[in-house]
Design a protein around this motif. Sequence first.
Motif, short mmCIF file in Angstrom:
data_model
loop_
_atom_site.label_atom_id
_atom_site.label_comp_id
_atom_site.label_asym_id
_atom_site.label_seq_id
_atom_site.Cartn_x
_atom_site.Cartn_y
_atom_site.Cartn_z
N SER A 175 -7.97 -12.28 9.41
CA SER A 175 -7.21 -12.04 10.65
C SER A 175 -5.91 -12.84 10.70
CB SER A 175 -8.05 -12.40 11.88
OG SER A 175 -8.22 -13.80 12.02
N SER A 176 -5.89 -14.01 10.06
CA SER A 176 -4.73 -14.90 10.19
C SER A 176 -3.76 -14.78 9.02
CB SER A 176 -5.20 -16.34 10.39
OG SER A 176 -6.12 -16.71 9.39
N ILE A 177 -3.83 -13.69 8.30
CA ILE A 177 -2.83 -13.43 7.25
C ILE A 177 -1.55 -12.94 7.93
CG2 ILE A 177 -2.24 -11.92 5.31
CD1 ILE A 177 -5.26 -12.04 4.56
N ILE A 178 -0.45 -13.62 7.65
CA ILE A 178 0.82 -13.30 8.31
C ILE A 178 1.87 -12.96 7.25
CG2 ILE A 178 0.33 -14.66 10.37
CD1 ILE A 178 1.99 -16.93 9.26
N ILE A 179 2.88 -12.23 7.69
CA ILE A 179 3.89 -11.74 6.75
C ILE A 179 5.01 -12.77 6.62
CG2 ILE A 179 5.33 -10.50 8.44
CD1 ILE A 179 4.21 -8.99 5.11
N SER A 180 5.63 -12.80 5.47
CA SER A 180 6.76 -13.69 5.22
C SER A 180 7.77 -13.60 6.37
CB SER A 180 7.44 -13.29 3.91
OG SER A 180 8.53 -14.15 3.65
N ILE A 244 2.79 -12.61 -3.35
CA ILE A 244 2.67 -14.07 -3.39
C ILE A 244 1.94 -14.51 -2.13
CG2 ILE A 244 3.99 -16.22 -3.27
CD1 ILE A 244 6.08 -14.79 -5.02
N VAL A 245 1.08 -15.51 -2.29
CA VAL A 245 0.25 -15.99 -1.20
C VAL A 245 0.48 -17.49 -1.04
CG1 VAL A 245 -2.14 -16.33 -0.42
CG2 VAL A 245 -1.51 -14.23 -1.66
N ILE A 273 1.86 -14.15 3.30
CA ILE A 273 2.03 -13.33 2.08
C ILE A 273 3.46 -12.79 2.04
CG2 ILE A 273 -0.40 -12.68 1.93
CD1 ILE A 273 0.36 -9.91 3.04
N SER A 274 3.94 -12.52 0.83
CA SER A 274 5.26 -11.92 0.69
C SER A 274 5.20 -10.47 1.17
CB SER A 274 5.72 -11.99 -0.77
OG SER A 274 4.76 -11.42 -1.64
#
Lengths: 434, 434
Positions: A175-180, A244-245, A273-274
């Motif tokens: 849920s907490s994956i955010i975009i560059s 990229i992470v 993430i990129s």
Amino acid sequence: MSNTTTSWVPIPPGSHFSIANIPFGIISTEERPAPVPAVAIGEHALDLAQFATGNGFSGLDNISSHLNVFSEPTLNGFAALGRPVHREVRAYLQDVLRSDTQFGRILKDNEELRQKSLIPLNKVQNHVPMTIGDYTDFFAGVNHASTMGRILRGAANPLQPNYLHVPVAYHSRSSSIIISGSQFHRPSGQVLQDPTAEVKEPKFSPTNRLDIELELGVFLCRENKLGVPVPVNSAEEAIFGAVIVNDWSARDIQAWEYVPLGPFIAKNFATTISSWVVLADALEPFLTSSLQRDRQMLPYLQEKRVENVWDIQLRVDLKPSNGPITTLSRTSAKNVVWSFAQMLAHHSVGGCNMRVGDLLASGTISGTEHGTQGSLVEQNKGGKEVIQLNGGLERKFLEDGDSITITGWCGHDQNALVGFGDCSSLILPAVQGD
Amino acid sequence: MSNTTTSWVPIPPGSHFSIANIPFGIISTEERPAPVPAVAIGEHALDLAQFATGNGFSGLDNISSHLNVFSEPTLNGFAALGRPVHREVRAYLQDVLRSDTQFGRILKDNEELRQKSLIPLNKVQNHVPMTIGDYTDFFAGVNHASTMGRILRGAANPLQPNYLHVPVAYHSRSSSIIISGSQFHRPSGQVLQDPTAEVKEPKFSPTNRLDIELELGVFLCRENKLGVPVPVNSAEEAIFGAVIVNDWSARDIQAWEYVPLGPFIAKNFATTISSWVVLADALEPFLTSSLQRDRQMLPYLQEKRVENVWDIQLRVDLKPSNGPITTLSRTSAKNVVWSFAQMLAHHSVGGCNMRVGDLLASGTISGTEHGTQGSLVEQNKGGKEVIQLNGGLERKFLEDGDSITITGWCGHDQNALVGFGDCSSLILPAVQGD
């Protein structure tokens, strides 16, 4: 494709988005706020929803019954079409975009469609490109694992007994994956009042040891059913592409919480993430061998191919709010002991089902020399040493207002780079008091 | 509502689905294969898609603009409407279903709608009721944690120093959550050739130590934004309802893989949940105090309410393929040191965002006496003792063909039970050789 291929879209030398790349992402603009698929080319995004609507794919028969995937708000539909389709679509877009294109009528000489679909990147907002069902983070960076083992347990046996046998991993938080480009607040949580005291007493505090983890991730494009493992030698066909992470980590929270079930609050507050997914096909010319090992691996992990990891140049830059940029680290994504195919074979070996859009990350990638390490805790030797920055500044861990930008690219010809763009976030102050 | 309330739908004494319950699920039938929301009442399911289409909700004004949620294939839409709406809908359905209903025209006396919407449970297929973004498994069962600590580390300090301060948890795998009645294959993976040898060498094998974990889980019905923690005293409003969870575990795989990042293959092959979500509102009369602790907790975990956990009676039954049923365990869901509100407050304290449909599970729930433990590894003292079954059979761990059924219920009045039905799965042989 030759390195000398040029595009009729202007591409400055050194661009990550040469015609050799064609990475996929999800974009929106002020005028068209609904997120749609796109590819990046030079300093432009090609809006694939507009391109498809404007008959852009009329030169590619095999995609005609699947054009709906280009109006979806994520890449899951496109990814699920499978790698043979990704290959065809990418090759077709390269044909449409090359200087000597035979498809001039499609876009190059079609001003109306060009106006609608070719958008300067600075007018584009990127979004997390996939609906991510589950996110798994591995620990394949053996140099990172060794250095951390030396810091935590001494020099005698830096690697745990299982390390060279098992692609060690933990389930992480999707849920907490955010975009560059997204910002996040410094997390608070439980940290020890005095780590050296015999009786351990925690306090509530913003983390004082906010760190980065330089990683590579892949999105999956093929599911397997529950109970049906993915064989290592066909696992490649399930890999859609890479990003990229930066797996942000709060080392003081982690040290107190992680026994016996692993990291939790220390890592679930944000993962950047990129923006653009570089297709596995675009990375294929850059395959090389992973780091060698002195143990035999079990048959289910043995790959027929020898070159199984990508030689992606990686760089970590820190920009403090009050000072110039310092490059903290330069390394390569080849510094791992497990390929993503091996990780996927292991992940599913007990029958775990994978879904299209799942994200697998490598774990922290580090070299062995000073200036090649993918986390601050390695560079500062477990928080004991100061890292010198440009402009006379110094750091042990990250401060509010710091920005971290990780970038990565393959190749040397400045007109044919296959790059990832930026994986960048700014750290905001903690919000929670208690 | 009085315990003596009866329904015009026949409900046998001892039914888990009394009119005091009204649990929600997702069903399909042979004639209508598209999954839709339903509630269970006695030995029937009330198909809410049919009920809504047939003007069943015409007696409840406040739901009229949200009827679309009853044609969705998961409960996420209904859950997201929030607990005040869940309360109203449940109370309305109780009114429609009670013997002395004032809404006879809606269903009781409406034969056409009764025929369409009221379906015998044995003609119904249940489905995983929510789209589960992330699944988190806690470790709140202090008796389980103590017993495991004694087995692994001796009697002196059975609990880790962080245990009574931190609601310890790990991110788990959402893709492999399966509904009661589903079967799964015994997982294979890496286990040690000889756990006592000095040099640790793994082999590939089906697990020889397949175990259960008796847990309770809750689905969330409210999101929080990234960076905005959920305060412990409002966390209850984010809890949609509960299911029983069996977090199947392969102890030999777990022992070899889990250092330092926690369990992975040992638990990601399958997790069984019960079919019907018992709403938090239905469980409210059964709130009681959690187990007491000798440590002060940090303020962000302190609840104003004293009664914060549910007294749900739990029972684990084993049915071998060649023998009679043995009840392995009886305990209560109150045997935990953290409430779900505390777990949620902790989960989000660093800013982690939760989404509607996320699943939080308690960790293994055990009592302290023989016959109250929620895993076999506790009952067999770390694999050292044999568990006697009825019919002269015995077990250390589970064998192929074994079925495990966990069930749970609240209350003593056999005409007013609030129960969960079954959480049941059959173990199939391993499929993978290598």
